[in-house]
Design an enzyme around this catalytic site. Sequence first.
Site, short mmCIF file in Angstrom:
data_model
loop_
_atom_site.label_atom_id
_atom_site.label_comp_id
_atom_site.label_asym_id
_atom_site.label_seq_id
_atom_site.Cartn_x
_atom_site.Cartn_y
_atom_site.Cartn_z
N CYS A 1 -21.69 -3.28 31.04
CA CYS A 1 -20.33 -3.66 30.62
C CYS A 1 -19.89 -5.01 31.15
CB CYS A 1 -19.34 -2.59 31.06
SG CYS A 1 -19.50 -1.08 30.11
N GLU B 1 -27.47 -4.13 36.72
CA GLU B 1 -26.09 -4.57 36.50
C GLU B 1 -25.42 -4.70 37.85
OE1 GLU B 1 -23.58 -2.06 34.05
OE2 GLU B 1 -22.00 -3.56 34.06
N ASN C 1 -23.66 -5.57 24.36
CA ASN C 1 -24.06 -4.41 25.18
C ASN C 1 -23.69 -3.15 24.42
OD1 ASN C 1 -24.82 -2.73 27.39
ND2 ASN C 1 -22.69 -2.63 28.00
N GLU C 2 -22.66 -2.44 24.85
CA GLU C 2 -22.28 -1.23 24.11
C GLU C 2 -21.21 -1.58 23.11
OE1 GLU C 2 -21.20 1.71 27.01
OE2 GLU C 2 -23.20 2.58 27.03
O1 AHR Z 1 -24.49 1.95 33.57
C1 AHR Z 1 -23.10 1.97 33.69
C2 AHR Z 1 -22.40 1.58 32.40
O2 AHR Z 1 -22.67 2.54 31.43
C3 AHR Z 1 -22.87 0.30 31.77
O3 AHR Z 1 -22.24 -0.80 32.29
C4 AHR Z 1 -22.50 0.48 30.33
O4 AHR Z 1 -23.34 -0.22 29.47
C5 AHR Z 1 -22.53 1.97 30.15
O5 AHR Z 1 -21.35 2.44 29.61
#
Ligand code: AHR
Length: 661
Positions: free
Chosen positions: A246, A49, A377-378
């Site tokens: 994120c 990321e 993602n989340e």
């Molecule tokens: O890895 C950091 C963050 O942790 C990522 O962006 C997210 O998916 C998680 O909350």
Amino acid sequence: MYISMKKILSLAVSLFLLTESFAQNPVINIQATQPVSTIQPTMWGVFFEDINMGADGGIYAELVKNRSFEFFKPLMGWKIERKKAEEGDIIIQNRQGNTVNPRFISIKANNVAKGELGITNEGFKGMGIKKGLRYDFSVLYRHQKGAVKLHVELIDSKGNTIGETTLIPTANGHEWKKEAISFNATETEAKGKFRIWFEGNGEIDLDMISLFPEDTWKKRPGGMRADMIQLLADMKPGFIRFPGGCIVEGYDLSQRYQWKKTLGSIEDRQLIINRWNFEFAHRPAPDYYQTFGLGFFEYFQLAEDIGAEPLPILNCGMACQFNTAELVPLSELDSYVQDALDLIEFANAEPNTKWGKVRADMGHPAPFDLKFLGIGNENWGPQYVERLKIFTKAIKAKYPNIKLVNSSGTDPNGDRFDYLNKELRDMKADIIDEHYYRTPDWFLKNAGRYDSYDRNGAKVFAGEYAAQSDKTVSVKNVNNWKCALSEAAFMTGLERNAQVVNMASYAPLFAHAEGWQWTPDMIWVDNLRSYGTPNYYVQKLYSTNKGTHVLNTSENGKPLTGQGDLYASGILDKATNEVILKVANISDKEQIREVNLEGIKKFDAKAKLIVLKNTNPEALNTFENATNVSPVEETITLNPKKKISLTLAPNSFTVLRVKLL
Ligand code: AHR
């Protein structure tokens, strides 16, 4: 020589006790001839990321920050150098009609000599410059009036010139033109800067002011930082997940990651703010943007380079639920779903298709062979399930073989998780992505987490995990050996359950020592150096010793999930015909085990033993002592007629490879 009866008796007793004590060493039994299940080649991968200066200022090797003047403050990162001040001699203009890259800088040179009028770029926390290396400068310019020369130079932290050349623009007129010139650095400097002095009389407009080192990964112009990518390649990861995280979701939908905007020539890739710019008030990063010089084509190419399956994650029509939680109405989800379908075409279709042609035009006519795609993602809640169902139906109808990765939210337990886990399993999800940022103790207690998971249901992707030495999001978290060892112990449980867990990746991956928002991270870098943490070495030991089949491995009939402070898993590598045993010893005592390869008549006397250890649970790797906690490998000699005696050092992770004959 006379030996008394008493002495003989006492010798006999000691011998008996010795054999007895050896015989009493507990036995780790590996059913070496009865594979339980296969291990997917994707088992151990990496999660990338653009966080902590992972892409811009990280693996994307561009040295100039804000090269196109599109940051919120157009001159952020730049300093105007004026010996002779003149109103309006350096201004920012905005091209109307160009919505992607509207701004540029205009220079009016009024009979200036070198050293009188210039602009200096500070780089990303400075620029890492290497003596003798070639640097490639390029610029888009429009030379409307007179004659202006560009003296480009690298400077060290004291302001001395450490490399220079002169670009004399060849074109005049109203058209934009790209020109490039290279030069060599004369010194090494971690905090270098880049300057352009203007000389002459006239007007020139500049945009996309760029400087790359020659030594990028695979020497690709405009490419990636080789030392960072090499650390990934050395892991031989089974997959690479990108672009997050994120940033896929965005603070709001306007800031979500849109892969189509990351293709083509770099001046056509619209920059956006990075959501980690402002996410944590305690770690502000006002100069953190995404230029997308590193875009989806480059991610696919990287995956191919390092032999990893590409695993892109797409926005599912929901912005980050910790932030705005904006939703795309279900009736308007079409363009998002189309993005997913088009991505599969971009990756896999022939060049005679619309998106296959885009890929081919970027230099890759052969398909990338995409097999996995993440939706969301989340994300969580019924809104996620509703949207996911629409994506799934459309994608499966057209591409039934693509395996879809679904989110189970932010945590590995609790109401959110339970709700999603049930819904996704009812939907017959292919793969469920679980995240856990937890204490080392949680990792130890959860080594058996997957022992009871349904063998025939959805597969698991342990998509983001890392032991937190303090607590999640705390700036005090460090990558110490205690955390890494707890992950090693936990991962024996992932490996034992490879029938269920098909993919796993530590997160986050990279962090710049001066530019991070989130810790712990697997690999730390500064402008010139990079090192793997103890956690990196744990990951690497798993991915470079991954094998093909799980073997039943037990002590007293049970898998080792913490009894006697030991955690173990045994696997078979059919390709090399080796049994691989991994054992984490979390106690501060040395322990001895006998290893029985049940069903095996002959094995090679020469075996490989790899040990990662440190007696200090707080031990760290640093730039100065980068391999403080790192594996030591040796060839050991076994007695093929006996059980294998394995000495497990205090606080250690041991990998034993035994070749079967
Ligand atoms: O890895 C950091 C963050 O942790 C990522 O962006 C997210 O998916 C998680 O909350």
